[in-house]
Design a protein around this motif. Structure first.
Motif, PDB file in Angstrom:
ATOM      1  N   ALA A  31      41.355  42.705  39.455  1.00 43.42           N
ATOM      2  CA  ALA A  31      41.699  41.311  39.189  1.00 43.42           C
ATOM      3  C   ALA A  31      41.854  40.540  40.491  1.00 43.42           C
ATOM      4  CB  ALA A  31      42.984  41.239  38.358  1.00 43.42           C
ATOM      5  N   HIS A  32      42.419  41.209  41.486  1.00 47.99           N
ATOM      6  CA  HIS A  32      42.601  40.556  42.789  1.00 47.99           C
ATOM      7  C   HIS A  32      41.261  40.144  43.389  1.00 47.99           C
ATOM      8  CE1 HIS A  32      44.186  39.777  46.802  1.00 47.99           C
ATOM      9  NE2 HIS A  32      43.211  40.532  47.278  1.00 47.99           N
ATOM     10  N   GLU A  33      40.271  41.039  43.346  1.00 52.17           N
ATOM     11  CA  GLU A  33      38.972  40.741  43.947  1.00 52.17           C
ATOM     12  C   GLU A  33      38.241  39.662  43.161  1.00 52.17           C
ATOM     13  OE1 GLU A  33      34.844  42.943  45.405  1.00 52.17           O
ATOM     14  OE2 GLU A  33      36.532  44.130  44.651  1.00 52.17           O
ATOM     15  N   LEU A  34      38.250  39.741  41.818  1.00 51.96           N
ATOM     16  CA  LEU A  34      37.546  38.745  41.011  1.00 51.96           C
ATOM     17  C   LEU A  34      38.179  37.368  41.163  1.00 51.96           C
ATOM     18  CD1 LEU A  34      35.195  38.343  39.077  1.00 51.96           C
ATOM     19  CD2 LEU A  34      36.753  38.831  37.174  1.00 51.96           C
ATOM     20  N   TYR A  35      39.497  37.328  41.219  1.00 55.24           N
ATOM     21  CA  TYR A  35      40.220  36.076  41.462  1.00 55.24           C
ATOM     22  C   TYR A  35      39.745  35.456  42.779  1.00 55.24           C
ATOM     23  CZ  TYR A  35      44.416  33.115  42.271  1.00 55.24           C
ATOM     24  OH  TYR A  35      45.279  32.079  42.526  1.00 55.24           O
ATOM     25  N   ASP A  36      39.612  36.289  43.803  1.00 61.71           N
ATOM     26  CA  ASP A  36      39.170  35.815  45.115  1.00 61.71           C
ATOM     27  C   ASP A  36      37.720  35.340  45.086  1.00 61.71           C
ATOM     28  OD1 ASP A  36      39.724  35.541  48.041  1.00 61.71           O
ATOM     29  OD2 ASP A  36      38.116  37.012  48.193  1.00 61.71           O
ATOM     30  N   ILE A  37      36.879  35.994  44.297  1.00 57.02           N
ATOM     31  CA  ILE A  37      35.467  35.597  44.195  1.00 57.02           C
ATOM     32  C   ILE A  37      35.333  34.169  43.670  1.00 57.02           C
ATOM     33  CG2 ILE A  37      33.361  36.000  42.832  1.00 57.02           C
ATOM     34  CD1 ILE A  37      33.911  39.019  43.185  1.00 57.02           C
ATOM     35  N   PHE A  38      36.234  33.762  42.775  1.00 60.64           N
ATOM     36  CA  PHE A  38      36.189  32.411  42.220  1.00 60.64           C
ATOM     37  C   PHE A  38      36.778  31.358  43.149  1.00 60.64           C
ATOM     38  CE2 PHE A  38      35.357  34.458  38.147  1.00 60.64           C
ATOM     39  CZ  PHE A  38      34.529  33.530  37.522  1.00 60.64           C
ATOM     40  N   LEU A  39      37.563  31.766  44.147  1.00 62.31           N
ATOM     41  CA  LEU A  39      38.263  30.793  44.983  1.00 62.31           C
ATOM     42  C   LEU A  39      37.855  30.815  46.452  1.00 62.31           C
ATOM     43  CD1 LEU A  39      41.908  31.125  43.613  1.00 62.31           C
ATOM     44  CD2 LEU A  39      40.306  29.270  43.169  1.00 62.31           C
ATOM     45  N   ASN A  40      37.361  31.936  46.950  1.00 59.37           N
ATOM     46  CA  ASN A  40      36.990  32.039  48.355  1.00 59.37           C
ATOM     47  C   ASN A  40      35.741  31.200  48.622  1.00 59.37           C
ATOM     48  OD1 ASN A  40      35.519  33.132  50.710  1.00 59.37           O
ATOM     49  ND2 ASN A  40      37.205  34.589  50.802  1.00 59.37           N
ATOM     50  N   PRO A  41      35.803  30.195  49.490  1.00 60.86           N
ATOM     51  CA  PRO A  41      34.653  29.304  49.711  1.00 60.86           C
ATOM     52  C   PRO A  41      33.367  30.033  50.099  1.00 60.86           C
ATOM     53  CG  PRO A  41      36.616  28.354  50.682  1.00 60.86           C
ATOM     54  CD  PRO A  41      36.990  29.747  50.254  1.00 60.86           C
ATOM     55  N   ASP A  42      33.463  31.060  50.959  1.00 61.11           N
ATOM     56  CA  ASP A  42      32.268  31.805  51.361  1.00 61.11           C
ATOM     57  C   ASP A  42      31.661  32.547  50.177  1.00 61.11           C
ATOM     58  OD1 ASP A  42      32.430  30.970  53.987  1.00 61.11           O
ATOM     59  OD2 ASP A  42      33.643  32.693  54.609  1.00 61.11           O
ATOM     60  N   LYS A  43      32.509  33.161  49.362  1.00 62.13           N
ATOM     61  CA  LYS A  43      32.003  33.890  48.202  1.00 62.13           C
ATOM     62  C   LYS A  43      31.442  32.945  47.146  1.00 62.13           C
ATOM     63  CE  LYS A  43      35.023  37.868  48.940  1.00 62.13           C
ATOM     64  NZ  LYS A  43      36.112  38.724  48.418  1.00 62.13           N
ATOM     65  N   VAL A  44      32.058  31.776  47.006  1.00 59.47           N
ATOM     66  CA  VAL A  44      31.539  30.786  46.056  1.00 59.47           C
ATOM     67  C   VAL A  44      30.145  30.328  46.467  1.00 59.47           C
ATOM     68  CG1 VAL A  44      31.837  28.422  45.219  1.00 59.47           C
ATOM     69  CG2 VAL A  44      33.779  29.996  45.232  1.00 59.47           C
ATOM     70  N   ARG A  45      29.940  30.086  47.765  1.00 61.25           N
ATOM     71  CA  ARG A  45      28.608  29.696  48.224  1.00 61.25           C
ATOM     72  C   ARG A  45      27.592  30.806  47.982  1.00 61.25           C
ATOM     73  NH1 ARG A  45      31.672  26.932  52.248  1.00 61.25           N
ATOM     74  NH2 ARG A  45      31.745  28.790  53.577  1.00 61.25           N
ATOM     75  N   ALA A  46      28.056  32.052  48.029  1.00 64.59           N
ATOM     76  CA  ALA A  46      27.148  33.183  47.813  1.00 64.59           C
ATOM     77  C   ALA A  46      26.698  33.256  46.358  1.00 64.59           C
ATOM     78  CB  ALA A  46      27.826  34.490  48.225  1.00 64.59           C
ATOM     79  N   TRP A  47      27.651  33.242  45.393  1.00 64.97           N
ATOM     80  CA  TRP A  47      27.219  33.421  44.002  1.00 64.97           C
ATOM     81  C   TRP A  47      26.649  32.156  43.366  1.00 64.97           C
ATOM     82  CZ3 TRP A  47      29.698  30.450  40.390  1.00 64.97           C
ATOM     83  CH2 TRP A  47      31.034  30.121  40.572  1.00 64.97           C
TER      84      TRP A  47
END
Length: 331
Positions: A213-229
């Protein structure tokens, strides 16, 4: 246009208004060989896991090294697959890593890595963690050198000193004068959507991800990860309450509430909605033993947006996240 032959390499020379432009058709093969020498054999090990790049399975696209006004530069756009093998607690692993866009203007933090493991299951999840945390950074560190190495390796083939670039045979020169006024661009017409009823429809979408849950939560909020997906360097998100977000130039809104690793609440809209109309979205992250269940609830929709938006959560959010970070199966 003329065709020269040098050391067995085909090189096309274009003359436009007494300037030379080169297209070296051999560079795709050279670039592929560079990738083989640079990446095949790259290996990482940690915590009883190992992974290694064994082959360049796919190398599609264009690679050009050109000269203009005495300066040599590289232009390329490549879709590449690395075949990988490894072990997790004595379990043999095979799969691939796809980098859909390796381009001359791609920044290091914009590369997207799609990880696929054959017969994927929870026992093999540590290999994906190793790839993301160790192998991907190692690949990135070498990709940033590709453009400079490409120019250095090909300068001798495409560079002509300025003093030798005066005058061209008349039978090989075509002068093109570009003096026409560019055609005025018109805004594309948006498809008209006929909506019915009131803005009182609600949807619920559910999916599973093989991560925490911690990692998925971060995937939705981390700007770098958001630009990736989102596959867009222009996507923005401010990971705080009242922080704004905008994806693909069409989806926008702001964050209303954050409960770390548990929920994200949003005011969410698309351009087609009436001005100032926002829907309410809540993402709930439920941690289970080997996966996290994501429940998305959205209210304030109307026909036909309800079914379209429900489908888009899967196609534009869940599936890209799974393929980008290797955290689930795309069905």
């Amino acid at each position: 246009m003329t065709t020269n032959w040098k050391n067995g390499l085909r090189k096309t020379v274009f003359h436009v208004n007494n300037r030379k432009f080169y297209n070296n058709n051999n560079n795709n093969n050279r670039a592929k060989e560079y990738f083989k020498k640079t990446f095949v054999g790259l290996k990482e090990e940690a915590n009883g896991c190992s992974v290694e790049i064994t082959e360049i399975k796919k190398f599609n696209g264009d690679v050009d090294v050109d000269q203009r006004k005495g300066k040599v530069f590289a232009i390329y756009d490549v879709d590449c697959d690395f075949a990988i093998k490894g072990k997790v607690n004595d379990i043999d692993i095979k799969g691939k890593i796809n980098i859909p866009e390796i381009a001359h203007d791609t920044e290091e933090d914009e590369y997207v890595f799609d990880i696929t493991i054959e017969n994927d299951n929870s026992e093999k999840r540590p290999i994906k963690d190793l790839i993301r945390k160790n192998l991907v950074p190692a690949i990135k560190s070498k990709l940033v050198n590709f453009q400079g190495d490409l120019i250095k390796a090909n300068t001798g083939d495409v560079y002509i000193p300025p003093e030798k670039m005066t005058g061209h045979p008349t039978n090989t020169t075509t002068n093109i004068v570009l003096n026409k006024k560019p055609a005025e661009k018109k805004e594309p017409k948006q498809k008209e959507i006929v909506s019915l009823g009131s803005w009182n429809k609600s949807i619920t979408v559910k999916d599973e991800f093989f991560t925490s849950a911690h990692e998925l939560y971060d995937i939705f909020l981390n700007p770098d990860k958001v630009r990736a997906w989102t596959r867009s360097g222009a996507s923005i998100i401010e990971p705080k309450e009242n922080g704004k977000f905008e994806f693909w130039g069409n989806v926008s809104g702001y964050i209303t509430k954050l409960v770390p690793d548990e929920s994200i609440s949003l005011k969410w809209r698309i351009k087609e909605f009436p001005e100032n109309h926002y829907t309410d979205v809540t993402l709930n992250f439920v941690q289970e033993s080997d996966r996290v269940v994501l429940n998305v609830k959205q209210s304030g929709l109307k026909i036909p947006y309800d079914e379209q938006v429900k489908s888009n959560w899967v196609n534009y959010y869940f599936n890209p996240i799974k393929t980008t970070f290797g955290v689930g199966l795309v069905l």
